[in-house]
Design a protein around this motif. Structure first.
Motif: not given
Lengths: 242, 239
Positions: B117-127
């Motif tokens: 599973s992958v949870v990701m920061r919404g406000s910053r950061g990119f794949l």
């Protein structure tokens, strides 16, 4: 049969004439030659090129020239065998590619559009259609490989190949087969060229771009005869830049 | 696990939390890969694993600066170390969650997606699969991992061939990551730990989790299996 023009850093390949642009031996040869010219011109110009394929008239292409093939399976296979290296040249082309689907694209014509990285299609007329199931023709295995690679949305592959669904632009966009929909042919061509200009402006290294394209669709590329570089060859390329 | 200044481990309930420490790019050098592998190995007995990072970056990919100075014959230690880490994650007898707390680029993006599973920061950061922009060809193992985890043709093209910088919202919309989390790094870590705790609470047999996972991603497992901690010594390349 076809023309190649250069507009800035975008090569525009046009299937000329008002007919169905059937993919017979002469048109395939003509297209192959044009693609090779674009590749050579880009090689000397440096990074930052793109190719757009458009067609005049009501058809993009209605596929392999079954009029010429008639009832001869041999002739049909000859056409399929001739188209395969053109598909390979497009998939290995060291620049981004955009198909402006300005009219009906069926069978081999649909495949030709799929061999491009992006597709822009007119909304008002024209369908994408794999007619083989309706006509009773088997599909060359590389056709199937291409569709399996590029048509991955749920049930889309089944609908396109096994049901012969005729796709208008909007539906094709829903299925992820078309990237942008435009009202008519003029807008479609303009949008395709604009997209190509934006992609060309990224100035990606063409050799690297083609390599990455092959690595995201390896089975399809293999099916048309492309041999992927080994890791050693890929890394050698990078090591020499460091 | 030996203390190091590259990553830390802690237990939160049933969750084994690994944090890549410091404000840097967490470039996947042989040293960092080795440290993460030790941290993963220390998860024995936990119910689930989370990999997270401090600072602006989850990981910015391979350590190209190191590669520039290292003798050519050592370059395989980075590629091999990455394969070994992925092998360890694929055969880990517990669910895995990546907490993409910041930018995840190239091999760093692939590492995140190597988790269940992958949870990701919404406000910053990119794949960001930056290779096309950097003029770097994608080696087979990295490509295989991305192909298995990004099966949609349009997503593959946009992420790898167009090199899009994908926000969490965009990645969720495309089905590439599971959740976008508002807030800061700690909020993302807490959400990942909560997700991991939920998975641990399923009480799955760890060996079965590992077997099913390897069967679900057979191509990348096949290319990683000779590198992992449990690979037969004869098969394992000398790194």
């Amino acid at each position: 049969m076809c023309t190649l023009e250069q507009h800035g850093n975008v090569f525009v390949l046009t299937l000329t004439g008002d007919d169905e642009h059937p993919l017979g031996l002469p048109l395939i040869a003509s297209l192959s030659s044009a693609v090779a010219s674009a590749k050579a011109a880009a090689a000397s110009a440096g990074p930052g090129a793109a190719l757009v394929t458009v067609a005049e008239g009501r058809f993009f292409s209605n596929g392999l020239d079954i009029g010429w093939a008639g009832t001869s399976r041999t002739r049909l296979m000859e056409l399929a065998d001739a188209l395969r290296p053109l598909a390979a040249d497009l998939l290995a082309l060291p620049m981004p590619t955009v198909a402006a689907v300005t009219g009906h694209a069926s069978a081999g014509g649909f495949l030709l559009a799929l061999c491009h990285d992006y597709r822009v299609m007119r909304a008002d007329r024209g369908v994408l259609y794999m007619s083989e199931i309706d006509i009773g023709l088997p599909l060359p295995s590389y056709f199937v490989s291409m569709f399996r690679a590029k048509v991955t949305a749920a049930n889309a592959l089944r609908d396109v190949l096994l049901r012969g669904t005729k796709l208008r632009a909007a539906e094709a966009k829903e299925m992820g087969i078309v990237d942008a929909v435009c009202p008519g042919p003029t807008e479609t061509v303009a949008k395709a060229i604009k997209l190509a200009e934006q992609l060309a402006a990224r100035k990606w290294d063409g050799d690297v771009y083609a390599s990455i394209r092959i690595s995201i669709f390896p089975e399809a590329c293999k099916s048309v005869g492309i041999v992927e570089e080994s890791d050693e060859e890929k890394v050698k390329n990078f090591a020499s830049r460091m | 696990m030996e203390p190091n200044n590259l990553c830390t481990v802690e237990r939160r309930g049933r969750v084994h939390l690994i944090t890549l420490t410091g404000a840097g790019e967490h470039r996947l050098s042989p040293a960092l890969l080795s440290a993460i592998r030790s941290a993963v190995a220390a998860s024995a007995g936990a119910g689930a694993l989370v990999l997270s990072a401090e600072g602006k970056f989850f990981s910015n990919g391979f350590d190209q600066a190191w590669a520039r100075t290292a003798p050519l014959h050592l370059h395989s230690t980075m590629d091999g170390g990455f394969r070994a880490l992925v092998a360890d994650l694929l055969e880990l007898p517990m669910p895995t969650v990546a907490a993409v707390t910041g930018h995840a680029a190239a091999a760093g993006c692939a590492l995140a997606l190597a988790h269940d599973s992958v949870v990701m920061r919404g406000s910053r950061g990119f794949l960001f699969m930056s290779e096309v922009h950097a003029g770097i060809k994608i080696v087979d193992f990295l490509a295989e991992l991305m192909r298995e985890k990004v099966p949609d043709a349009v997503n593959r093209r946009d992420l790898l061939l167009r090199g899009d910088k994908m926000s969490a919202a965009e990645a969720v919309r495309r089905g590439i990551v599971d959740k976008a989390i508002d807030g800061g790094v700690e909020d993302v870590v807490n959400a990942a730990v909560a997700e991991a705790e939920k998975l641990a609470a399923r009480g799955w047999d760890g060996e079965v989790v590992a077997e099913i996972r390897k069967a679900v991603w057979p191509k990348v497992w096949d290319k990683a299996k000779d590198y992992g901690a449990d690979a037969p010594a004869a098969a394992r390349p000398r790194l």
